[in-house]
Scaffold this motif. Structure first.
Motif, PDB file in Angstrom:
ATOM      1  N   HIS A   1       7.760   9.622  -3.444  1.00  0.00           N
ATOM      2  CA  HIS A   1       9.300   9.482  -3.804  1.00  0.00           C
ATOM      3  C   HIS A   1       9.830   8.736  -4.627  1.00  0.00           C
ATOM      4  O   HIS A   1       9.333   7.539  -3.725  1.00  0.00           O
ATOM      5  CB  HIS A   1       9.878   9.785  -2.467  1.00  0.00           C
ATOM      6  N   HIS A   2      10.213   8.822  -5.443  1.00  0.00           N
ATOM      7  CA  HIS A   2      11.019   7.445  -5.892  1.00  0.00           C
ATOM      8  C   HIS A   2      11.835   6.121  -5.444  1.00  0.00           C
ATOM      9  O   HIS A   2      11.517   4.762  -5.494  1.00  0.00           O
ATOM     10  CB  HIS A   2      11.954   7.890  -7.073  1.00  0.00           C
ATOM     11  N   PHE A   3      12.591   6.944  -4.175  1.00  0.00           N
ATOM     12  CA  PHE A   3      13.298   5.959  -3.390  1.00  0.00           C
ATOM     13  C   PHE A   3      12.171   5.363  -2.650  1.00  0.00           C
ATOM     14  O   PHE A   3      12.671   3.557  -2.539  1.00  0.00           O
ATOM     15  CB  PHE A   3      14.378   6.486  -2.881  1.00  0.00           C
ATOM     16  N   LEU A   4      11.526   6.055  -1.845  1.00  0.00           N
ATOM     17  CA  LEU A   4      10.229   4.836  -1.251  1.00  0.00           C
ATOM     18  C   LEU A   4      10.044   4.477  -1.799  1.00  0.00           C
ATOM     19  O   LEU A   4       9.422   3.134  -1.634  1.00  0.00           O
ATOM     20  CB  LEU A   4       9.806   6.146  -0.604  1.00  0.00           C
TER      21      LEU A   4
ATOM     22  N   ARG B   1      11.319   1.314  -2.974  1.00  0.00           N
ATOM     23  CA  ARG B   1      12.232   0.162  -1.740  1.00  0.00           C
ATOM     24  C   ARG B   1      10.760  -0.257  -1.216  1.00  0.00           C
ATOM     25  O   ARG B   1      10.722  -2.210  -0.856  1.00  0.00           O
ATOM     26  CB  ARG B   1      12.076   1.143  -0.489  1.00  0.00           C
ATOM     27  N   TYR B   2       9.593  -0.272  -1.353  1.00  0.00           N
ATOM     28  CA  TYR B   2       8.668  -0.136  -0.125  1.00  0.00           C
ATOM     29  C   TYR B   2       7.601  -2.016  -1.595  1.00  0.00           C
ATOM     30  O   TYR B   2       7.425  -2.783  -0.992  1.00  0.00           O
ATOM     31  CB  TYR B   2       6.840   0.420  -0.077  1.00  0.00           C
ATOM     32  N   ALA B   3       7.888  -1.622  -2.712  1.00  0.00           N
ATOM     33  CA  ALA B   3       7.674  -1.914  -3.860  1.00  0.00           C
ATOM     34  C   ALA B   3       8.355  -2.914  -3.509  1.00  0.00           C
ATOM     35  O   ALA B   3       7.802  -4.306  -4.511  1.00  0.00           O
ATOM     36  CB  ALA B   3       7.446  -1.433  -5.308  1.00  0.00           C
TER      37      ALA B   3
ATOM     38  N   ALA C   1       0.722  -1.306   0.123  1.00  0.00           N
ATOM     39  CA  ALA C   1       0.114  -0.237   0.342  1.00  0.00           C
ATOM     40  C   ALA C   1       0.811   0.892  -0.003  1.00  0.00           C
ATOM     41  O   ALA C   1       0.098   2.569  -0.602  1.00  0.00           O
ATOM     42  CB  ALA C   1      -0.919  -0.090   1.184  1.00  0.00           C
ATOM     43  N   ARG C   2       1.667   1.270   0.469  1.00  0.00           N
ATOM     44  CA  ARG C   2       3.194   2.536   0.968  1.00  0.00           C
ATOM     45  C   ARG C   2       3.749   2.769  -0.929  1.00  0.00           C
ATOM     46  O   ARG C   2       3.326   3.213  -1.029  1.00  0.00           O
ATOM     47  CB  ARG C   2       4.255   1.866   1.795  1.00  0.00           C
ATOM     48  N   ALA C   3       3.622   1.426  -1.464  1.00  0.00           N
ATOM     49  CA  ALA C   3       3.989   1.405  -2.779  1.00  0.00           C
ATOM     50  C   ALA C   3       3.929   2.311  -3.599  1.00  0.00           C
ATOM     51  O   ALA C   3       3.849   3.410  -4.506  1.00  0.00           O
ATOM     52  CB  ALA C   3       5.173   0.520  -2.877  1.00  0.00           C
ATOM     53  N   ARG C   4       2.299   2.007  -3.474  1.00  0.00           N
ATOM     54  CA  ARG C   4       0.694   2.746  -3.729  1.00  0.00           C
ATOM     55  C   ARG C   4       0.507   3.850  -3.939  1.00  0.00           C
ATOM     56  O   ARG C   4       0.234   4.707  -4.551  1.00  0.00           O
ATOM     57  CB  ARG C   4      -0.020   1.835  -4.380  1.00  0.00           C
TER      58      ARG C   4
END
Length: 598
Positions: free
Chosen positions: A113-116, A119-121, A106-109
């Protein structure tokens, strides 16, 4: 049964602040803040505890791992062994519920921020199996790929550039996404071109990933470009007329990648040409080195001349190497060092063991990390006071399909308990030995040949080729190869030592009449003459590390194929290299033993 997950406001504020941040940052920056915030929570609910753990874990896991216990891209930063012998990881994903992986996805979506997002995805993709025990969602991989590639120009460190590009390429190939594979490969080639322009020494990441790739769609032009780059590296780093840029080790590293490529194409003349260029560079480098280092460097030159098919040069450098070995032996000195340290004073410790003289540093490291039998015996006896129940309980050491060893109580089996204590000591010294080697590399710029040459101070090896191969593998963190190459060499050295002590090094074959076999490491180390020559400390050290089932038993575990790939890690390599330093001092151990007897 589901677990509620709520990110505490203190940690949520950090995530949102970094999501809006324009200046670059990495996992350590945000991870440090999250960890501190988690520690500052007061009476959090169970849901908040889990939410805080989800965020801290996301940035505590590392892709630069020494161990891979979960068969995953991300892994623990380190591990340890409890007093009961149980292995634990830092951080450990055990008991982490599936809701954490769902939260990462859910964070990735939701973030920008590209890095975050990457990372989450990637975490959601990678940990779907180890944590959530469910099938991976390809959309997680697609988000990670796109965001890794978009993040490259925003990251300041070159290692982040090729790390992100390679990870994006690996994921794209894994999910069979042709368009993303091409985009990631082109991004990696762009990163590589930048590294070549700056003469960076991290070129090998791209070469190793692409030169022999069959799935990433490397074009003929791209492969030709990589080959040309390797040729330019070899030409520059083997040019003995340019001392500032000459580096035979980097030339050899490039040649090791290009020679197999040429041989597969049938270009054997090109392969021999590269071997000769590397040989000449090492020979020239050896001409300015002290005898101990020169001998090891000339061993490499000899091997490379042999590979080049130049018998005359091979014989010439072998004779020169033998002379250097003799010159190194003339400078042997007896020694005795006593170092007392506290575990809270690492810098003071490093200043004591790594000093201005490289040889003295080798001596100090060898002595400091060699087991001290009397100290271990004292610790074993103290268990009678501090843990009387455990001190009297018989312990069984189990392998996959058998009881590997049995250790009795302290009163009835003090020698067996000694090995158990030795095994714990090997683990407790992990950070100290690692930092000592790091300081040694930083202070003296040592190369693998230093360790090979030191191990051969007393001429235990007529041919150092495998020593150089093994120490080089250790230096580049190939611990599987290092262990499999070096452990038999330690056994060979101990057999040569036995021969010098007048001990038979062969015995009758147990089943084939009239034939003989070489004696093994266990027989050598439990021979009374060898024990007297090495002294009680070194004897116990080699026994516990290599030859006793109550210790680490490396020789037999490796020889019989009983170790899994993830058991070959950095500390194991360090222990083996340290034992090479001890081999270079075995005659001095004997001298110290005689002094103690008087």
């Amino acid at each position: 049964m589901s677990n509620a997950l709520t990110v505490p406001a203190l940690l949520e504020e950090i995530i949102q602040r970094f999501d809006a941040r324009e200046e670059p940052f990495n996992e350590f920056t945000i991870g440090g803040e999250l960890k501190a915030a988690r520690g500052a929570l007061t009476q959090p609910s169970d849901a908040e505890n889990l939410g805080a753990w989800a965020e801290v874990l996301a940035f505590a896991l590392t892709s630069d791992r020494h161990e891979n216990p979960w068969n995953s891209y991300f892994g623990p930063m380190g591990s340890g062994v409890t007093a009961e012998g149980t292995k634990v990881y830092f951080p450990d994903i055990s008991d982490t519920p599936p809701e954490v992986v769902t939260h990462w996805a859910a964070r990735a979506r939701a973030l920008s921020h590209h890095f975050l997002k990457a990372r989450y995805a990637d975490l959601a993709w990678d940990m779907s199996g180890p944590i959530a025990r469910r099938k991976r969602d390809p959309e997680d991989a697609r988000i990670a790929i796109d965001c890794y590639l978009d993040a490259i120009p925003r990251m300041p460190e070159e290692h982040e550039h090729f790390q992100f590009a390679i990870r994006a390429l690996d994921l794209a190939v894994l999910i069979g996404d042709t368009d993303r594979t091409e985009r990631a490969r082109k991004a990696l080639m762009d990163v590589h071109r930048g590294l070549m322009k700056s003469h960076s020494r991290t070129w090998w990441y791209t070469v190793d990933r692409l030169l022999d790739d069959k799935k990433a769609g490397v074009t003929d032009d791209e492969r030709a470009e990589l080959v040309a780059d390797l040729e330019s590296i070899i030409a520059m780093r083997s040019n003995t007329g340019d001392p500032e840029n000459c580096d035979p080790h980097e030339a050899q590293s490039a040649a090791e990648r290009l020679v197999p490529y040429y041989r597969r194409l049938g270009q054997h003349d090109d392969a021999q040409r590269l071997h000769k260029a590397v040989a000449e560079a090492f020979e020239q480098f050896a001409s300015n080195a002290d005898p101990m280092l020169a001998a090891a460097l000339l061993q490499t030159a000899t091997d490379e001349y042999r590979n080049a098919g130049s018998k005359e040069d091979r014989d010439r450098t072998r004779i020169l190497m033998q002379k250097k070995i003799g010159a190194a032996g003339e400078n042997l000195q007896s020694f005795e060092h006593k170092i007392e340290i506290t575990k809270d004073d690492m810098e003071k410790f490093l200043d004591l063991v790594v000093v201005d003289d490289i040889g003295d540093s080798f001596v100090r490291i060898a002595r400091e990390f060699m087991l001290k039998r009397n100290h271990l015996e004292e610790r074993v006896q103290k268990t009678l006071e501090k843990a009387p129940l455990m001190a009297h309980i018989t312990q069984m050491i189990y392998a996959d399909d058998r009881v590997a060893a049995k250790i009795g109580g302290v009163d009835e089996d003090s020698f067996g308990r000694l090995f158990h204590q030795a095994k714990l000591t090997f683990q407790f010294e992990r950070p100290w030995l690692e930092q000592a080697f790091r300081r040694l590399f930083d202070k003296h710029g040592v190369v693998p040949q230093h360790f090979a040459g030191w191990a051969n101070r007393h001429g235990l090896f007529e041919d150092m080729s495998l020593l150089v191969e093994g120490t080089s593998a250790w230096a580049r963190e190939d611990y599987v190869k290092a262990a499999h190459v070096l452990v038999p060499q330690v056994e060979r050295a101990l057999r040569k030592m036995s021969d010098e002590l007048g001990i038979p090094v062969t015995k009758a074959h147990p089943t084939v009449p009239g034939t003989s076999v070489a004696i093994g490491m266990g027989e050598i180390l439990y021979n009374q003459k060898v024990a007297e020559a090495l002294g009680p400390d070194a004897t116990l050290h080699f026994q516990a590390l290599y030859a006793d089932p109550r210790g680490m038993n490396l020789r037999n575990e490796i020889a019989h194929g009983l170790m899994d790939a993830d058991q070959f890690y950095w500390h194991l390599g360090n222990l083996i290299i340290h034992s090479l330093l001890m081999l270079g001092l075995w005659k001095e151990f004997a001298q110290i033993g005689r002094k103690r007897e008087r």
